[in-house]
Design a protein around this motif. Structure first.
Motif, PDB file in Angstrom:
ATOM      1  N   GLY A 224      35.605 -27.430  50.012  1.00  0.00           N
ATOM      2  CA  GLY A 224      34.991 -26.268  50.647  1.00  0.00           C
ATOM      3  C   GLY A 224      35.969 -25.359  51.369  1.00  0.00           C
ATOM      4  O   GLY A 224      35.556 -24.355  51.951  1.00  0.00           O
ATOM      5  N   ASP A 225      37.250 -25.699  51.372  1.00  0.00           N
ATOM      6  CA  ASP A 225      38.241 -24.894  52.104  1.00  0.00           C
ATOM      7  C   ASP A 225      39.369 -24.509  51.145  1.00  0.00           C
ATOM      8  O   ASP A 225      40.163 -25.343  50.733  1.00  0.00           O
ATOM      9  N   ARG A 226      39.446 -23.216  50.816  1.00  0.00           N
ATOM     10  CA  ARG A 226      40.486 -22.756  49.893  1.00  0.00           C
ATOM     11  C   ARG A 226      41.889 -22.985  50.433  1.00  0.00           C
ATOM     12  O   ARG A 226      42.840 -23.164  49.660  1.00  0.00           O
ATOM     13  N   ASP A 227      42.060 -22.946  51.756  1.00  0.00           N
ATOM     14  CA  ASP A 227      43.381 -23.162  52.333  1.00  0.00           C
ATOM     15  C   ASP A 227      43.854 -24.600  52.149  1.00  0.00           C
ATOM     16  O   ASP A 227      45.020 -24.894  52.409  1.00  0.00           O
ATOM     17  N   LEU A 228      42.955 -25.483  51.710  1.00  0.00           N
ATOM     18  CA  LEU A 228      43.324 -26.870  51.463  1.00  0.00           C
ATOM     19  C   LEU A 228      43.423 -27.172  49.972  1.00  0.00           C
ATOM     20  O   LEU A 228      44.426 -27.722  49.505  1.00  0.00           O
ATOM     21  N   ILE A 230      43.664 -25.241  47.302  1.00  0.00           N
ATOM     22  CA  ILE A 230      44.632 -24.496  46.497  1.00  0.00           C
ATOM     23  C   ILE A 230      46.039 -25.098  46.619  1.00  0.00           C
ATOM     24  O   ILE A 230      46.686 -25.371  45.599  1.00  0.00           O
ATOM     25  N   PRO A 231      46.568 -25.340  47.840  1.00  0.00           N
ATOM     26  CA  PRO A 231      47.881 -26.009  47.916  1.00  0.00           C
ATOM     27  C   PRO A 231      47.878 -27.402  47.286  1.00  0.00           C
ATOM     28  O   PRO A 231      48.887 -27.804  46.680  1.00  0.00           O
ATOM     29  N   LEU A 232      46.768 -28.129  47.397  1.00  0.00           N
ATOM     30  CA  LEU A 232      46.707 -29.462  46.800  1.00  0.00           C
ATOM     31  C   LEU A 232      46.793 -29.394  45.275  1.00  0.00           C
ATOM     32  O   LEU A 232      47.503 -30.192  44.645  1.00  0.00           O
ATOM     33  N   LEU A 233      46.077 -28.462  44.673  1.00  0.00           N
ATOM     34  CA  LEU A 233      46.151 -28.320  43.218  1.00  0.00           C
ATOM     35  C   LEU A 233      47.540 -27.858  42.776  1.00  0.00           C
ATOM     36  O   LEU A 233      48.052 -28.297  41.741  1.00  0.00           O
ATOM     37  N   MET A 234      48.151 -26.999  43.565  1.00  0.00           N
ATOM     38  CA  MET A 234      49.507 -26.554  43.229  1.00  0.00           C
ATOM     39  C   MET A 234      50.471 -27.739  43.246  1.00  0.00           C
ATOM     40  O   MET A 234      51.288 -27.910  42.332  1.00  0.00           O
ATOM     41  N   MET A 235      50.385 -28.584  44.272  1.00  0.00           N
ATOM     42  CA  MET A 235      51.268 -29.743  44.331  1.00  0.00           C
ATOM     43  C   MET A 235      50.922 -30.768  43.257  1.00  0.00           C
ATOM     44  O   MET A 235      51.816 -31.421  42.717  1.00  0.00           O
ATOM     45  N   ALA A 236      49.644 -30.928  42.919  1.00  0.00           N
ATOM     46  CA  ALA A 236      49.265 -31.883  41.878  1.00  0.00           C
ATOM     47  C   ALA A 236      49.930 -31.536  40.555  1.00  0.00           C
ATOM     48  O   ALA A 236      50.463 -32.412  39.856  1.00  0.00           O
ATOM     49  N   THR A 337      51.488 -26.572  55.725  1.00  0.00           N
ATOM     50  CA  THR A 337      50.295 -25.743  55.567  1.00  0.00           C
ATOM     51  C   THR A 337      49.029 -26.572  55.631  1.00  0.00           C
ATOM     52  O   THR A 337      48.055 -26.214  56.317  1.00  0.00           O
ATOM     53  N   LEU A 338      49.022 -27.697  54.945  1.00  0.00           N
ATOM     54  CA  LEU A 338      47.840 -28.562  54.949  1.00  0.00           C
ATOM     55  C   LEU A 338      47.574 -29.141  56.323  1.00  0.00           C
ATOM     56  O   LEU A 338      46.429 -29.173  56.792  1.00  0.00           O
TER      57      LEU A 338
END
Length: 496
Positions: A224-228, A230-236, A337-338
């Motif tokens: 539910g939080d794009r600030d979380l 999006i960075p997680l998918l980028m790192m994945a 960021t996370l």
């Protein structure tokens, strides 16, 4: 001299926190021991089996528990005292290293025993790493978090350079078992540092009450939080296909550049040096947020592309140094960021997903990268990493643009529903500073419309678009002056 001292204070700002200094010293000793054990364990498995497949199986046994259990480890980290949990788990790691050392020195060690102990270590990592990542905020606070994460990354890369070198000397002179025993002893340092901390200076997050469905709750929170997410998918994506240097560099050295083991050593050292320099720069001047993460991914992709195309070993070393710096920049920016975006009660679960994205994806990405190099050649592995970074950077830029558009619409809706004289100061500030920079962009029309809602109609109708920001500022100053005058008048009336 003064400038150099000031730069040093900024670069190492987190070390001004006494608890972090203790922790950093303990980690410096323990991480060198950890890299010694990793090197000695790989060498021991190859000596016993003469099989690369067996070595890959041991690595899989150590990383699969992270992929499967680290999210639940984040739940546990949110429930309990993180410092005490780390003391227990770090002590267990020391016991694991001690057992492996005794078995090796006695000459009774078997491959299946190494596999079992590797799995135990993986289980431990699945629960210890989320606690350690989220404990950083409790030690240093939000002001020093980015600096502390960057300095910790520097420490990891310094240990990655020193540990294998020391392990190589000990393996040649005393055997692999001594490396395991030294690692077991190194955990005394980090456990002691945790026990000696001043608990009154820690900022512990309130523990989450034990309840069913907390893992699902954490996943819903992240979704539910794009600030979380999006960075997680980028790192994945990047963690799965770009950070597979233990697979790509040996093949590139031996087949792509014909540099042999010596060249591979130089390549690893070049990445380490670049990572240390990059980590220090990020510690001094780094930023957090999606935009810096997109920039870091772009730089990482460019460096990886140059490394994949390098015609000579010398050129490869230069590009790998830049790749090492970019990799640390990307990792530190995403981590900070996370942690800053996550709520304290959810930080353990969020950082467990970060750990899964970074390290838990190794059993998936390693075989993919290895198979691709087997079909397309030695340079394909680094090339795949470069393409992945660039795709991630483009996706992040699209998400950043969409977020900017969404916030623009939200501010417009908020402004439309409020009378100009009732605009709160924080809305005035965001509009003035944000829209002043938007005049020459495609948002100019919307920006000027929103600025016009901030002032009274006569001023808005008479002002030219380029003067609207100044009109809003003057209107805000006038309103605040009138409010102070009104308050002063009421106070004088009361006094009379």
């Amino acid at each position: 001299m003064t400038r150099a001292l000031n730069a040093g204070r900024v670069t190492f700002a987190a070390l001004s926190v006494p608890n972090y200094r203790l922790y950093y010293g303990g980690q410096a000793i323990s991480l060198i021991g950890t890299w010694m054990q990793m090197t000695a364990q790989s060498w021991l498995v190859l000596s016993l089996t003469h099989s690369g497949a067996a070595l890959g199986g041991i690595i899989a046994l150590q990383t699969i528990p992270v992929l499967l259990l680290a999210p639940y480890g984040g739940v546990i980290a949110d429930r309990v005292d993180k410092r005490r949990l780390m003391v227990a788990l770090q002590s267990a790691m020391g016991v694991q290293a001690l057992i492996l050392g005794i078995l090796t020195i006695s000459g009774a060690v078997q491959v299946w025993e190494i596999g079992v102990l590797a799995c135990v270590l993986g289980l431990n990592n699945a629960f210890e790493n989320p606690a350690r990542q989220s404990f950083m905020m409790e030690m240093v606070g939000a002001d020093h978090l980015r600096n502390a994460v960057s300095l910790n990354s520097v420490l990891v890369n310094v240990a990655r350079t020193i540990g294998p070198a020391v392990a190589g000397l000990l393996i040649a002179t005393a055997g692999e078992g001594v490396c395991f025993l030294v690692n077991a002893a190194s955990f005394i340092a980090v456990v002691t540092s945790l026990l000696l901390m001043d608990r009154s200076q820690l900022r512990p997050s309130p523990p989450a009450a034990r309840a069913p469905g907390q893992l699902r709750e954490g996943l819903r929170y992240v979704r539910g939080d794009r600030d979380l997410w999006i960075p997680l998918l980028m790192m994945a994506a990047v963690g799965c296909l770009t950070y597979e240097f233990q697979v790509t560099l040996p093949v590139m050295a031996s087949r792509g550049l014909d540099a042999g083991a010596k060249g591979f050593g130089f390549m690893t050292a070049a990445m380490g040096v670049g990572a240390v320099v990059g980590g220090l720069l990020i510690a001094a001047r780094g930023k957090t947020g999606l935009r810096p993460l997109v920039v870091a991914a772009t730089g990482f992709g460019l460096a990886m592309a140059l490394a994949a195309a390098a015609p000579t070993l010398g050129f490869e070393l230069v590009t790998l140094a830049f790749a090492g710096g970019a990799s640390i920049t990307f990792m530190s920016t995403g981590n900070s960021t996370l942690q800053l975006a996550a709520e304290p009660a959810m930080r353990g679960r969020v950082m467990s997903l970060w750990f899964v994205a970074f390290q838990g994806s190794t059993p998936i990405g390693g075989p993919i990268v290895g198979a691709l190099m087997g079909v397309l050649g030695a340079r394909a592995g680094l090339g795949l990493g470069a393409v992945t970074c660039m795709i991630v950077a483009v996706a992040g830029a699209i998400a950043l643009s969409a977020r900017r558009e969404r916030r623009s619409v939200e501010l417009q809706d908020a402004a439309d529903g409020v009378e100009p004289v009732d605009q709160p100061p924080h809305v005035r500030g965001r509009v003035v500073h944000g829209e002043g920079r938007s005049r020459r962009r495609r948002y100019a029309k919307v920006a000027h419309q929103r600025l016009r809602t901030m002032v009274t109609r006569p001023d808005a109708d008479s002002a030219a678009p380029e003067d609207l920001a100044d009109v809003v500022r003057m209107s805000a100053v006038k309103r605040e002056r009138d409010e102070r005058t009104a308050v002063g008048g009421r106070r004088r009336a009361v006094d009379r």
